[in-house]
Design a protein around this motif. Structure first.
Motif, PDB file in Angstrom:
ATOM      1  N   LYS A   5       0.833  -1.208   0.000  1.00 58.42           N
ATOM      2  CA  LYS A   5       0.000   0.000   0.000  1.00 58.42           C
ATOM      3  C   LYS A   5       0.865   1.254   0.000  1.00 58.42           C
ATOM      4  O   LYS A   5       0.612   2.210  -0.756  1.00 58.42           O
ATOM      5  CB  LYS A   5      -0.923  -0.024   1.226  1.00 58.42           C
ATOM      6  CG  LYS A   5      -1.812   1.209   1.348  1.00 58.42           C
ATOM      7  CD  LYS A   5      -2.705   1.110   2.585  1.00 58.42           C
ATOM      8  CE  LYS A   5      -3.562   2.363   2.735  1.00 58.42           C
ATOM      9  NZ  LYS A   5      -4.429   2.288   3.944  1.00 58.42           N
ATOM     10  N   ARG A   6       1.903   1.273   0.841  1.00 60.11           N
ATOM     11  CA  ARG A   6       2.770   2.447   0.910  1.00 60.11           C
ATOM     12  C   ARG A   6       3.557   2.643  -0.384  1.00 60.11           C
ATOM     13  O   ARG A   6       3.818   3.779  -0.799  1.00 60.11           O
ATOM     14  CB  ARG A   6       3.719   2.317   2.107  1.00 60.11           C
ATOM     15  CG  ARG A   6       2.997   2.485   3.432  1.00 60.11           C
ATOM     16  CD  ARG A   6       3.884   2.172   4.607  1.00 60.11           C
ATOM     17  NE  ARG A   6       3.104   2.272   5.856  1.00 60.11           N
ATOM     18  CZ  ARG A   6       3.419   1.642   6.973  1.00 60.11           C
ATOM     19  NH1 ARG A   6       4.493   0.864   7.017  1.00 60.11           N
ATOM     20  NH2 ARG A   6       2.673   1.770   8.054  1.00 60.11           N
ATOM     21  N   ILE A   9       1.196   4.314  -2.716  1.00 60.53           N
ATOM     22  CA  ILE A   9       1.027   5.730  -2.354  1.00 60.53           C
ATOM     23  C   ILE A   9       2.265   6.526  -2.775  1.00 60.53           C
ATOM     24  O   ILE A   9       2.158   7.641  -3.305  1.00 60.53           O
ATOM     25  CB  ILE A   9       0.772   5.865  -0.840  1.00 60.53           C
ATOM     26  CG1 ILE A   9      -0.573   5.226  -0.467  1.00 60.53           C
ATOM     27  CG2 ILE A   9       0.806   7.334  -0.419  1.00 60.53           C
ATOM     28  CD1 ILE A   9      -0.823   5.152   1.031  1.00 60.53           C
ATOM     29  N   ALA A  12       2.137   7.226  -6.408  1.00 63.44           N
ATOM     30  CA  ALA A  12       1.147   8.272  -6.703  1.00 63.44           C
ATOM     31  C   ALA A  12       1.696   9.654  -6.355  1.00 63.44           C
ATOM     32  O   ALA A  12       1.465  10.631  -7.082  1.00 63.44           O
ATOM     33  CB  ALA A  12      -0.142   7.987  -5.929  1.00 63.44           C
ATOM     34  N   VAL A  13       2.437   9.755  -5.244  1.00 62.47           N
ATOM     35  CA  VAL A  13       3.016  11.041  -4.851  1.00 62.47           C
ATOM     36  C   VAL A  13       3.992  11.521  -5.925  1.00 62.47           C
ATOM     37  O   VAL A  13       3.986  12.694  -6.342  1.00 62.47           O
ATOM     38  CB  VAL A  13       3.719  10.920  -3.485  1.00 62.47           C
ATOM     39  CG1 VAL A  13       4.574  12.167  -3.199  1.00 62.47           C
ATOM     40  CG2 VAL A  13       2.692  10.722  -2.385  1.00 62.47           C
ATOM     41  N   ALA A  22      -1.684  13.845  -4.596  1.00 62.07           N
ATOM     42  CA  ALA A  22      -1.816  12.391  -4.425  1.00 62.07           C
ATOM     43  C   ALA A  22      -2.955  12.069  -3.468  1.00 62.07           C
ATOM     44  O   ALA A  22      -3.699  11.102  -3.667  1.00 62.07           O
ATOM     45  CB  ALA A  22      -0.505  11.805  -3.917  1.00 62.07           C
ATOM     46  N   ALA A  23      -3.105  12.887  -2.423  1.00 62.19           N
ATOM     47  CA  ALA A  23      -4.185  12.658  -1.457  1.00 62.19           C
ATOM     48  C   ALA A  23      -5.541  12.780  -2.140  1.00 62.19           C
ATOM     49  O   ALA A  23      -6.456  11.980  -1.876  1.00 62.19           O
ATOM     50  CB  ALA A  23      -4.068  13.649  -0.299  1.00 62.19           C
ATOM     51  N   LEU A  26      -6.128   9.692  -4.314  1.00 64.53           N
ATOM     52  CA  LEU A  26      -6.333   8.462  -3.533  1.00 64.53           C
ATOM     53  C   LEU A  26      -7.479   8.580  -2.535  1.00 64.53           C
ATOM     54  O   LEU A  26      -7.758   7.609  -1.814  1.00 64.53           O
ATOM     55  CB  LEU A  26      -5.044   8.101  -2.791  1.00 64.53           C
ATOM     56  CG  LEU A  26      -3.814   7.856  -3.671  1.00 64.53           C
ATOM     57  CD1 LEU A  26      -2.576   7.690  -2.797  1.00 64.53           C
ATOM     58  CD2 LEU A  26      -4.028   6.622  -4.548  1.00 64.53           C
ATOM     59  N   MET A  28      -7.570  10.426   0.184  1.00 66.00           N
ATOM     60  CA  MET A  28      -6.981  10.394   1.521  1.00 66.00           C
ATOM     61  C   MET A  28      -6.727  11.836   1.965  1.00 66.00           C
ATOM     62  O   MET A  28      -6.810  12.776   1.166  1.00 66.00           O
ATOM     63  CB  MET A  28      -5.654   9.611   1.512  1.00 66.00           C
ATOM     64  CG  MET A  28      -5.785   8.154   1.094  1.00 66.00           C
ATOM     65  SD  MET A  28      -4.169   7.332   0.898  1.00 66.00           S
ATOM     66  CE  MET A  28      -3.524   7.426   2.579  1.00 66.00           C
ATOM     67  N   VAL A  33      -1.201  10.785   3.868  1.00 65.48           N
ATOM     68  CA  VAL A  33      -0.199  10.484   2.846  1.00 65.48           C
ATOM     69  C   VAL A  33       1.196  10.777   3.382  1.00 65.48           C
ATOM     70  O   VAL A  33       2.139   9.988   3.217  1.00 65.48           O
ATOM     71  CB  VAL A  33      -0.477  11.305   1.569  1.00 65.48           C
ATOM     72  CG1 VAL A  33       0.674  11.146   0.572  1.00 65.48           C
ATOM     73  CG2 VAL A  33      -1.790  10.859   0.937  1.00 65.48           C
ATOM     74  N   HIS A  36       2.376   8.070   5.750  1.00 69.87           N
ATOM     75  CA  HIS A  36       2.800   6.854   5.049  1.00 69.87           C
ATOM     76  C   HIS A  36       4.196   7.041   4.465  1.00 69.87           C
ATOM     77  O   HIS A  36       5.011   6.096   4.479  1.00 69.87           O
ATOM     78  CB  HIS A  36       1.808   6.513   3.937  1.00 69.87           C
ATOM     79  CG  HIS A  36       0.590   5.772   4.422  1.00 69.87           C
ATOM     80  ND1 HIS A  36       0.653   4.495   4.940  1.00 69.87           N
ATOM     81  CD2 HIS A  36      -0.717   6.138   4.457  1.00 69.87           C
ATOM     82  CE1 HIS A  36      -0.566   4.097   5.279  1.00 69.87           C
ATOM     83  NE2 HIS A  36      -1.422   5.076   4.993  1.00 69.87           N
ATOM     84  N   CYS A  73       2.663  -1.179  -9.662  1.00 65.88           N
ATOM     85  CA  CYS A  73       1.339  -0.586  -9.899  1.00 65.88           C
ATOM     86  C   CYS A  73       0.820  -0.920 -11.291  1.00 65.88           C
ATOM     87  O   CYS A  73      -0.377  -1.159 -11.485  1.00 65.88           O
ATOM     88  CB  CYS A  73       1.410   0.926  -9.704  1.00 65.88           C
ATOM     89  SG  CYS A  73       1.694   1.425  -7.989  1.00 65.88           S
TER      90      CYS A  73
END
Length: 309
Positions: A5-6, A9, A12-13, A22-23, A26, A28, A33, A36, A73
């Motif tokens: 998961k991290r 993330i 995505a960042v 990214a938040a 996602l 979030m 974020v 993580h 991913c």
């Protein structure tokens, strides 16, 4: 799993250029974020991102790590696309279990559909003995008659009347047509049987008069193969209760004659059985519809809508 998961993330960042972007992607909070990312760097013992008020930049280790995270991913996206395609178009192997009597129906029922989908493979398991769908990895099973209680899901494809048949040569040797079920007690019978008990217990009803009649006979020949019973019957070796959809052709061609047509001798249900109710792949959903359409058009069938047990 938390590491995966991290990693997602983190990818995505990098691709969004900021933690806040990214938040949003996602769904979030930015603080979640950021937390993580800190946990990921703490676990690695390395700095992956240089943070400033305006931008994020990757460290050398972060760049190499991002390449692997992005690959992960992409593989996950391909896996999801594969599942989506499975839901939309028939593909892969369809494992279909059916009684041996389905042999003559398999090609007219499924042949054209199979030809329309070149990425679909059919493994047809023909066996009169019921098999465990889970153990045999069966996607779809055809079952005839009453079903035992189970956690499997059954959808009724149709219903076929049971009719009494004999061969013309048997009738000529017998001398006269039976006019009532009581006339059948001393005659040679042929029967489909999967158990040790050979005795046939029959309950018949005449709809016009509501008359009912119980009949018990000991068959001369039994078999667990439906087609074998029909072949013995066509050879003139006795009487048999057969399914209308199996004998329509033989009746039209004169190989069999129907007896006592004004008596209701029951019906046999035809079921499509699957191990689960929901999330059926396209190959199973379409196979059920193709089989239902086939049985609806088949001579001798009383078509039924889908019914789940």
């Amino acid at each position: 799993m938390e590491d995966f998961k991290r990693m997602a993330i983190f990818a995505a960042v990098v691709e969004c250029g900021s933690m806040s972007a990214a938040a949003r992607l996602l769904d979030m909070t930015p603080s979640a974020v950021s937390q993580h990312m800190r946990q990921l760097e703490q676990a690695a013992g390395l700095t992956l991102l240089h943070r400033s008020t305006r931008q994020l930049t990757l460290t050398d280790a972060g760049q190499r790590f991002y390449t692997q995270c992005a690959t992960m991913c992409e593989a996950a996206a391909r896996a999801r696309a594969e599942l989506a395609a499975e839901r939309q178009q028939p593909s892969g192997e369809l494992r279909l279990s059916a009684p041996a009597g389905f042999t003559t129906h398999a090609v007219p029922a499924l042949g054209a559909w199979l030809a329309q989908h070149p990425s679909l493979r059919l493994r047809l398991l023909m066996d009169d003995a019921p098999i465990d769908l889970i153990q045999a990895r069966v996607d779809l099973a055809l079952r005839f008659g009453n079903l035992p209680d189970s956690s499997w899901v059954a959808r009724r494809l149709g219903r076929s009347p049971t009719i009494l048949c004999a061969a013309p040569q048997w009738l000529q040797a017998h001398g006269q047509l039976p006019g009532h079920p009581r006339d059948l007690m001393q005659l040679p019978w042929l029967d489909l049987s999967r158990g040790e008990s050979a005795q046939i217990d029959m309950h018949w009803r005449r709809p016009q008069t509501a008359e009912e009649f119980q009949l018990q006979v000991l068959p001369r020949m039994t078999s667990n193969h439906r087609a074998a019973v029909q072949q013995f019957c066509e050879a003139g070796l006795g009487l048999a209760l057969l399914s209308a959809h199996d004998v329509t052709g033989s009746l039209k061609q004169g190989r069999l004659v129907r007896l006592l047509p004004d008596w209701d001798m029951g019906t046999i249900d035809i079921w499509a059985v699957t191990p689960q109710r929901n999330a059926l792949p396209a190959k199973v959903r379409q196979a059920i519809e193709v089989l239902r359409d086939y049985f609806v058009r088949l001579d001798g069938m009383q078509a039924e809508g889908a019914q789940a047990l």
